[in-house]
Design a protein around this motif. Structure first.
Motif, PDB file in Angstrom:
ATOM      1  N   TRP A   3      -7.577   0.820   2.232  1.00 41.93           N
ATOM      2  CA  TRP A   3      -7.129  -0.191   3.201  1.00 41.93           C
ATOM      3  C   TRP A   3      -7.756   0.042   4.574  1.00 41.93           C
ATOM      4  O   TRP A   3      -8.345  -0.862   5.172  1.00 41.93           O
ATOM      5  CB  TRP A   3      -5.611  -0.148   3.260  1.00 41.93           C
ATOM      6  CG  TRP A   3      -4.958  -1.012   4.295  1.00 41.93           C
ATOM      7  CD1 TRP A   3      -5.160  -2.345   4.494  1.00 41.93           C
ATOM      8  CD2 TRP A   3      -3.980  -0.605   5.255  1.00 41.93           C
ATOM      9  NE1 TRP A   3      -4.356  -2.797   5.518  1.00 41.93           N
ATOM     10  CE2 TRP A   3      -3.624  -1.748   5.992  1.00 41.93           C
ATOM     11  CE3 TRP A   3      -3.359   0.606   5.548  1.00 41.93           C
ATOM     12  CZ2 TRP A   3      -2.688  -1.709   7.013  1.00 41.93           C
ATOM     13  CZ3 TRP A   3      -2.419   0.645   6.553  1.00 41.93           C
ATOM     14  CH2 TRP A   3      -2.086  -0.494   7.284  1.00 41.93           C
ATOM     15  N   GLY A  39      -6.314  -5.650   2.711  1.00 37.42           N
ATOM     16  CA  GLY A  39      -4.948  -5.492   2.218  1.00 37.42           C
ATOM     17  C   GLY A  39      -4.864  -5.646   0.718  1.00 37.42           C
ATOM     18  O   GLY A  39      -4.141  -4.905   0.037  1.00 37.42           O
ATOM     19  N   GLY A  88      -6.508  -2.565  -0.993  1.00 38.99           N
ATOM     20  CA  GLY A  88      -5.612  -1.427  -0.846  1.00 38.99           C
ATOM     21  C   GLY A  88      -4.437  -1.506  -1.788  1.00 38.99           C
ATOM     22  O   GLY A  88      -4.026  -0.509  -2.403  1.00 38.99           O
ATOM     23  N   ILE A 137       0.824  -1.207   0.000  1.00 40.86           N
ATOM     24  CA  ILE A 137       0.000   0.000   0.000  1.00 40.86           C
ATOM     25  C   ILE A 137       0.859   1.258   0.000  1.00 40.86           C
ATOM     26  O   ILE A 137       0.544   2.245  -0.666  1.00 40.86           O
ATOM     27  CB  ILE A 137      -0.958  -0.033   1.209  1.00 40.86           C
ATOM     28  CG1 ILE A 137      -1.914  -1.231   1.064  1.00 40.86           C
ATOM     29  CG2 ILE A 137      -1.741   1.268   1.320  1.00 40.86           C
ATOM     30  CD1 ILE A 137      -2.648  -1.585   2.321  1.00 40.86           C
TER      31      ILE A 137
END
Length: 660
Positions: free
Chosen positions: A469, A491, A494, A431
């Motif tokens: 996220w 996750g 993101g 991310i």
């Protein structure tokens, strides 16, 4: 209750002893290079990019070593224990295509930015200081979290195996690396990478074969039968089976891993430096070779060790019997240590500690060179002392190595006390690291990307990725903390936003707000770091033929004083060589993605459980692939460097005869 696999004395003794041993080896190697091969790490070009003269074999070994994190061996076994036989292949496919992509970027950079030392140098040359600052920050974040999570994961493993305090492990693991990296520079990391790779692959092959042939496993057939006989039910797998390739969790993890690993390659100056350091003809073959053989490590180690843990966990041979592994122990990577202790004893477990040291120090070493180059070139020589001499630049690089080592030890300790694990880092890294990938690639691939797009797109993307996220973590879990933010789905979403949205932002901004086209010849204004000295005075001043470049041809450097061909040249060969290699690298990349992500794993994702015969062939091919890896990155580099080795040996023998 945790089991003490090794004593604290063993842990301290091995880590300190190996650190000292590698320092001695590198000091000796640097002296031999300087005395017999005219390679002096007291000059910046040698320290940072190894005089751009590293051949195919050593480049392949170094790239393989830098990419063979302990994740690929120790943690692939742990996650195979969690999700079954599908995980090693999704992990392997998440390692390969990034290196193949770097082969394309590497050869393009060799042609268009032939005298760069870091990837950030050509960012500044094209976009100016503001964009340069943004990408410095993003590169440092990527390096810090990548290196920090590696030190933390290794330290937690060492603590779990020996009882050594985790703070001591966080300090001692990078300490030796600081010493030999500061002495030898990038070429030293190439040499230590070769030693790391050799020792690590031999150990991994021994572990896999010894565990598989253990009387308590009974070979491939015995492993299959024992795994089928377990009562373990894996949520999300077809029929709950460890031997089914249809595993939802393994696929989600593999996707997140692909994005995170792509960032760790493209945004890591270390991989660019290894490309800059290699010969023009070596970049593409070396990187593509590694993209093929790296598949072997998680495939072989993860499959055999991870499934063996399931096979013996409920039997008296298990070192912790009757207790089984907890989720915390699995996420900390303790599956492999427990298996080796149970089946092979203390010696093999000690060998694993050596493997952990090799994997961590290799990664940390290349990170130190990369970050120290950013400090010395992208900070010091760019903004504080543009006319700094080679000697002064090198001194700052040495200071950068030391500072980075100290900072990373402290950062890893901070992560430990914040409650972070390798599992959390796996979902967080993509991310914050992916926003820089597309803009950096477009910098040397697309002439239309503008300064404004390069500055804004990664910033907008970082905000978009973090928002996705955190909001999804809160939406599905009702809270935002260290546990909810390591859930798979938030996750993954993101990471997807962080990777793909820069392409949209960059293209839209570039084509709608003050569109422009970059002249690639501007990159030729970048020069080597030179200083009048007995060695550097032999090198020519950098005056490349801009006309040749504008026609797409190669160029050679000429002496700036008399316009004659220099006795020592830094050259890029005629246009057909890099052009041919670029086409080859592009075709190979497409084939790599097609095979490793689509044609190989996708047909297996169905309602089916591996048969014994299929599983036997599967494991056999994994072992064969690891032997091929040994030949490619251990045996071949020795053959490829045979002339340099022979030259050094002749010099040593001749000197001894004179002394006698």
């Amino acid at each position: 209750m945790p089991v003490e696999l090794l004593s604290q004395a063993t842990g301290y003794g091995l880590i300190i002893g190996l650190s000292v041993a590698f320092c001695i080896i590198i000091i000796g190697a640097v002296k031999i290079q300087k005395r017999y091969l005219s390679e002096d790490s007291d000059h910046s070009e040698m320290f940072m990019v190894a005089n751009r003269s590293v051949g195919k074999g050593l480049t392949a070994s170094a790239v393989f070593s830098s990419w063979m994190w302990i994740n690929e061996s120790v943690f692939s076994a742990a996650y195979t224990y969690k999700w079954g036989v599908a995980l090693p292949i999704w992990w392997a496919s998440g390692l390969s295509f990034q290196i193949a992509l770097m082969a394309i970027l590497g050869i393009v950079a060799k042609l268009r930015v032939p005298y760069a030392h870091t990837s950030l140098e050509f960012m500044r040359r094209r976009y100016g200081s503001y964009a340069h600052g943004v990408f410095i920050l993003l590169n440092l974040v990527n390096s810090i979290f990548g290196c920090g999570s590696m030190i933390l994961a290794g330290s937690q493993l060492v603590t779990g195996m020996t009882g050594m305090h985790v703070v001591a492990a966080c300090i001692l693991l990078p300490a030796g690396v600081v010493l030999y990296t500061a002495v030898g520079g990038l070429k030293a990391t190439f040499l230590t990478d070769f030693l790391h790779t050799t020792i690590a692959l031999i150990l991994l092959l021994y572990f896999a074969i010894a565990v598989l042939t253990s009387e308590h496993i009974g070979g491939v057939s015995g492993l299959y039968e024992k795994v089928r006989a377990t009562d373990d039910y894996i949520e999300g797998n077809y029929a709950g089976s460890l031997l089914s390739f249809k595993s939802k969790s393994a696929v989600l993890f593999g996707l997140v891993l692909k994005f995170g690993n792509l960032a760790l390659v493209i945004n890591d100056t270390a991989f660019w430096q290894k490309s800059f350091a290699s010969e023009v003809n070596a970049t593409v073959p070396a990187y593509d070779l590694v993209s093929i053989v790296i598949l072997a490590v998680p495939w072989c180690t993860g499959t055999i060790i991870g499934l063996s843990a399931r096979a013996i966990e409920h039997t008296p041979v298990w070192v912790g019997y009757p207790s089984t592994l907890t989720l915390t122990e699995v996420n900390s990577g303790l599956v492999m240590p427990y298996v080796l202790k149970s089946l092979l004893g203390t010696g093999a477990t000690t060998g694993l500690l050596v493997l952990i040291f090799m994997a961590i120090t290799s990664t940390v070493s290349s990170s130190m060179i990369a970050v120290s180059s950013i400090i010395s070139l992208d900070f010091y020589r760019t903004y504080f002392n543009p006319h700094a001499s080679d000697r002064k630049t090198l001194q700052v690089s040495h200071i950068g190595v030391l500072c980075h080592g100290v900072f990373m030890a402290g950062f890893a300790i901070m992560l430990e006390y914040a409650g972070a694990t390798n599992n959390w880092s796996t979902y967080f890294r993509p991310i914050v690291s992916c926003p820089a990938i597309v803009p950096m690639m477009l910098t040397i691939l697309w002439s239309r990307q503008t300064r404004l797009a390069a500055i804004l797109s990664p910033i907008l993307d970082l905000v978009s990725g973090l928002a996705t996220w955190l909001s999804l973590s809160w939406y599905w879990s009702g809270a935002i903390n260290i546990n909810t933010t390591q859930d798979q789905v938030p996750g993954l979403y993101g990471a997807i936003v962080s990777f793909f949205s820069p392409a949209l932002y960059s293209v839209v901004i570039s084509l709608t707000i003050s569109p422009a086209r970059f002249d690639w010849r501007e990159f030729l204004r970048m020069e080597l770091i030179e200083e009048k000295s007995p060695i550097s005075s032999q090198a020519p001043s950098i005056r490349a033929s801009r006309t040749a470049i504008s026609k797409g041809e190669g160029f050679s450097v000429v002496n700036g004083d008399n316009e004659k061909q220099a006795p020592y040249q830094v050259t890029v060969p005629a246009s057909h060589v890099p052009a041919r290699l670029r086409k080859y690298a592009t075709v190979f990349f497409v084939c790599n993605v097609s095979v490793t992500i689509i044609l190989w794993p996708m047909p297996l994702y169905r309602d089916w459980i591996f048969t014994k015969s299929f599983f036997s062939g599967w494991v056999a091919m994994a072992i064969v692939r690891e032997f091929i890896a040994l030949g490619a990155v251990v045996v071949y580099p020795v053959y490829d460097g045979r002339h340099a080795i022979a030259k050094a040996v002749r010099g040593i023998l001749a000197e001894r005869r004179k002394g006698a």
